[in-house]
Design a protein around this motif. Structure first.
Motif, mmCIF file in Angstrom:
data_model
loop_
_atom_site.group_PDB
_atom_site.id
_atom_site.type_symbol
_atom_site.label_atom_id
_atom_site.label_comp_id
_atom_site.label_asym_id
_atom_site.label_seq_id
_atom_site.Cartn_x
_atom_site.Cartn_y
_atom_site.Cartn_z
ATOM 1 N N ARG A 73 1.134 -5.647 -7.141
ATOM 2 C CA ARG A 73 0.728 -6.739 -6.044
ATOM 3 C C ARG A 73 1.103 -5.744 -3.966
ATOM 4 N NH1 ARG A 73 3.308 -11.544 -6.452
ATOM 5 N NH2 ARG A 73 2.849 -12.665 -8.589
ATOM 6 N N LEU A 74 2.421 -3.683 -4.900
ATOM 7 C CA LEU A 74 2.210 -3.186 -3.867
ATOM 8 C C LEU A 74 1.000 -2.472 -3.419
ATOM 9 C CD1 LEU A 74 5.612 -1.663 -4.263
ATOM 10 C CD2 LEU A 74 4.608 -3.220 -3.196
ATOM 11 N N GLU A 75 0.000 -2.676 -4.496
ATOM 12 C CA GLU A 75 -1.729 -1.774 -4.163
ATOM 13 C C GLU A 75 -2.248 -3.536 -3.118
ATOM 14 O OE1 GLU A 75 -2.159 0.866 -7.813
ATOM 15 O OE2 GLU A 75 -2.782 -1.154 -8.353
ATOM 16 N N ALA A 76 -1.793 -4.094 -3.764
ATOM 17 C CA ALA A 76 -3.113 -5.029 -2.667
ATOM 18 C C ALA A 76 -2.427 -5.119 -1.401
ATOM 19 C CB ALA A 76 -2.802 -6.833 -3.021
ATOM 20 N N ALA A 77 -1.050 -5.211 -1.213
ATOM 21 C CA ALA A 77 -0.967 -5.178 0.050
ATOM 22 C C ALA A 77 -0.941 -3.811 0.907
ATOM 23 C CB ALA A 77 1.175 -5.796 0.121
ATOM 24 N N ALA A 92 3.482 -1.269 4.543
ATOM 25 C CA ALA A 92 2.945 -2.460 3.877
ATOM 26 C C ALA A 92 3.674 -2.469 2.497
ATOM 27 C CB ALA A 92 1.619 -2.571 3.751
ATOM 28 N N TRP A 93 3.288 -2.062 1.983
ATOM 29 C CA TRP A 93 4.081 -1.049 0.598
ATOM 30 C C TRP A 93 5.624 -1.255 0.888
ATOM 31 C CZ3 TRP A 93 1.431 0.868 -4.408
ATOM 32 C CH2 TRP A 93 2.305 1.739 -4.440
ATOM 33 N N ALA A 94 6.077 -0.853 1.402
ATOM 34 C CA ALA A 94 7.442 -1.056 1.780
ATOM 35 C C ALA A 94 7.828 -2.130 2.072
ATOM 36 C CB ALA A 94 8.252 0.103 2.987
ATOM 37 N N GLY A 96 6.456 -4.767 0.862
ATOM 38 C CA GLY A 96 6.116 -6.046 -0.275
ATOM 39 C C GLY A 96 7.227 -5.611 -1.542
ATOM 40 N N LEU A 97 7.869 -3.855 -1.372
ATOM 41 C CA LEU A 97 8.337 -3.907 -2.215
ATOM 42 C C LEU A 97 9.956 -4.919 -1.790
ATOM 43 C CD1 LEU A 97 9.940 -2.638 -4.258
ATOM 44 C CD2 LEU A 97 10.357 -0.024 -3.242
ATOM 45 N N ARG A 98 10.261 -4.278 -1.250
ATOM 46 C CA ARG A 98 11.542 -5.862 -0.396
ATOM 47 C C ARG A 98 11.564 -7.460 -0.829
ATOM 48 N NH1 ARG A 98 13.907 -7.840 3.611
ATOM 49 N NH2 ARG A 98 15.989 -8.928 3.845
ATOM 50 N N THR A 99 10.518 -7.906 -0.628
ATOM 51 C CA THR A 99 9.559 -9.035 -0.405
ATOM 52 C C THR A 99 9.853 -9.543 -2.017
ATOM 53 O OG1 THR A 99 8.387 -9.459 1.481
ATOM 54 C CG2 THR A 99 7.973 -10.899 -0.581
ATOM 55 N N TRP A 100 9.076 -8.391 -2.563
ATOM 56 C CA TRP A 100 9.073 -8.572 -4.371
ATOM 57 C C TRP A 100 10.535 -8.509 -4.521
ATOM 58 C CZ3 TRP A 100 9.841 -6.231 -8.453
ATOM 59 C CH2 TRP A 100 9.841 -6.296 -10.201
ATOM 60 N N LYS A 212 16.160 -6.657 9.082
ATOM 61 C CA LYS A 212 16.789 -6.060 10.041
ATOM 62 C C LYS A 212 16.895 -4.861 10.004
ATOM 63 C CE LYS A 212 17.643 -8.697 13.974
ATOM 64 N NZ LYS A 212 19.161 -9.055 14.856
ATOM 65 N N VAL A 213 17.905 -3.994 9.608
ATOM 66 C CA VAL A 213 18.336 -2.735 9.246
ATOM 67 C C VAL A 213 16.651 -2.477 8.059
ATOM 68 C CG1 VAL A 213 20.074 -1.380 7.973
ATOM 69 C CG2 VAL A 213 20.474 -3.587 8.946
ATOM 70 N N TYR A 214 16.807 -2.665 7.037
ATOM 71 C CA TYR A 214 15.310 -2.044 6.492
ATOM 72 C C TYR A 214 14.027 -1.511 7.359
ATOM 73 C CZ TYR A 214 11.951 -0.849 2.320
ATOM 74 O OH TYR A 214 11.095 -0.901 1.872
ATOM 75 N N ARG A 215 13.801 -2.753 8.192
ATOM 76 C CA ARG A 215 12.396 -2.643 8.643
ATOM 77 C C ARG A 215 12.929 -1.745 10.008
ATOM 78 N NH1 ARG A 215 12.135 -7.905 8.408
ATOM 79 N NH2 ARG A 215 13.774 -8.902 10.443
ATOM 80 N N ALA A 216 14.255 -1.214 10.259
ATOM 81 C CA ALA A 216 14.513 -0.319 11.191
ATOM 82 C C ALA A 216 14.543 1.374 10.435
ATOM 83 C CB ALA A 216 16.111 -0.508 12.142
#
Lengths: 228, 228
Positions: A73-77, A92-94, A96-100, A212-216
């Motif tokens: 999934r991460l590779e796809a993202a 996108a990788w990062a 994807g990691l959090r979402t998954w 938000k923290v993660y995106r920062a």
DNA sequence: TGTCGAAACTATACGCCGTGCAGTAAAAAT
DNA sequence: ATTTTTACTGCACGGCGTATAGTTTCGACA
């Protein structure tokens, strides 16, 4: 017809894994018990020993499967972003990691935590992990032309890394210095840290907007790589 | 003399914890079983129920103790550096975290991972965690005069954070913006990430010098805070 | 000092768990 | 048609957390 035997065997083996994953999703990794799986399948617990030598073997297989699913999934993202967009691919990788991880917290615990009571991970690392690390090295490699400016040598040597890793890296990215491999591990750590804290609930008492923290953090990462 | 009863009670309670920690150090967090503790003490497992209502209660107490020990050591490591040396204090904290975690991997798992089979963490966060977070905020606050330059606003609002946290922060650091609190969580994440990966063995197959990678990460962290 | 009541602890039991060993029925190989 | 292999069951062992009931021990108070 020995094919029938083999097919039934494969089907049963797959069903065991499926049910194990279902149990995990329902009651957490601890709910994976041979007896529960067997109960669900209308079998005896011992029947499973015909497919997996021990409970830990089953767990190892599950880890491999789940980890492989994650990496794919991460590779796809990542690949949803154009090859030239180094920053976008890392983000996108990062993301994807959090979402998954938030969608499959049990999977995250299975892969990155203590999977299950007395489980001991096997000697040789999970194959999916190697794939994930290789992917991260490639992401960093794409960023390296710009990132190298901000990165100090740091005293990293090729001998600091696992020979297997060194071989892979040098084959795919001949000009990459060891500091870039160290950087990719650090990038992994930055992604892993906040996600692990969030999955394990350590951010719950602190912030209501962990995303938000993660995106920062990702923005900071990108700027520290001079990709901003 | 009702004191004797109370004293014996306290001693037994402490002995339970001591033995539990010993068992954990020996055989990992999973080795903490009421029956094993009781066996070690020459008692019946049920006797422990006079001291802890349930196994999870015991685990919660252990987590608090271990976490408190960790935080106290980190504070000591931090305070070994002069108050003016913001960078040195952050690095000391971070190095202390890794040192402690590698010396007490079971403790790390207890505090930051799935402690033990079916354990569910209690609603209200561990007190030591609040102390640790407050300490991190203070470390970032000391760095903020210089760090603020590189930090974007990031869209953080006070309402993003737990009211309790906000209260504490605003009391101790009246001029600190919400972005600084977010930064302190991110700093926590950066420390946690590599340490967690290392404790759980995910770096073993990658690098032979995880400490070097960690120090490089800390150097990058310090420079990203403009403290270099 | 003698008695009472609470507190500390044991005994027993229930239902989970992983797993080893012996046995059985069916399918495949010969 | 007979033998071998495979898939599975049954039973047992020792481990676990924990509920309930019974027993001992000992401070407190008359």
């Amino acid at each position: 017809m020995p094919n029938r035997r083999a097919r039934l065997r494969a089907e049963t083996s797959a069903e065991i894994k499926t049910i194990a994953l279902k149990l995990m999703a329902t009651g957490g990794p601890d709910a994976i018990s041979l007896r529960a799986i067997a109960r669900e399948m209308g079998m005896t617990a011992n029947a499973i020993y015909g497919y997996y030598a021990t409970r830990d073997d089953l767990i190892t297989t599950l880890i491999n499967d789940v980890y492989a699913d994650l990496v794919q999934r991460l590779e796809a993202a990542r690949d949803a972003r154009p090859a030239g967009d180094a920053a976008g691919r890392i983000v996108a990788w990062a993301e994807g990691l959090r979402t998954w991880s938030l969608a499959n917290p049990e999977g995250f615990r299975l892969v990155y935590g203590d999977p299950v009571p007395g489980y001991q991970p096997p000697e040789e690392g999970v194959e999916a992990e190697r794939r994930a690390c290789a992917a991260l090295v490639s992401l960093v490699a794409d960023a390296w032309p710009k990132a190298a400016r901000r990165q100090s040598h740091g005293g990293h040597e090729w001998s600091d890394f696992d020979p297997h890793v060194v071989e892979t890296v040098r084959a795919e990215h001949p000009d990459l210095p060891p500091a870039a491999v160290a950087l990719s591990l650090r990038v992994w750590g930055r992604m892993h840290g906040l996600v692990a804290l969030e999955v394990y609930g350590h951010l719950r008492g602190q912030t209501r907007e962990p995303g938000k923290v993660y995106r920062a953090e990702l923005a900071d990462l990108i700027s520290s790589l001079d990709l901003a």
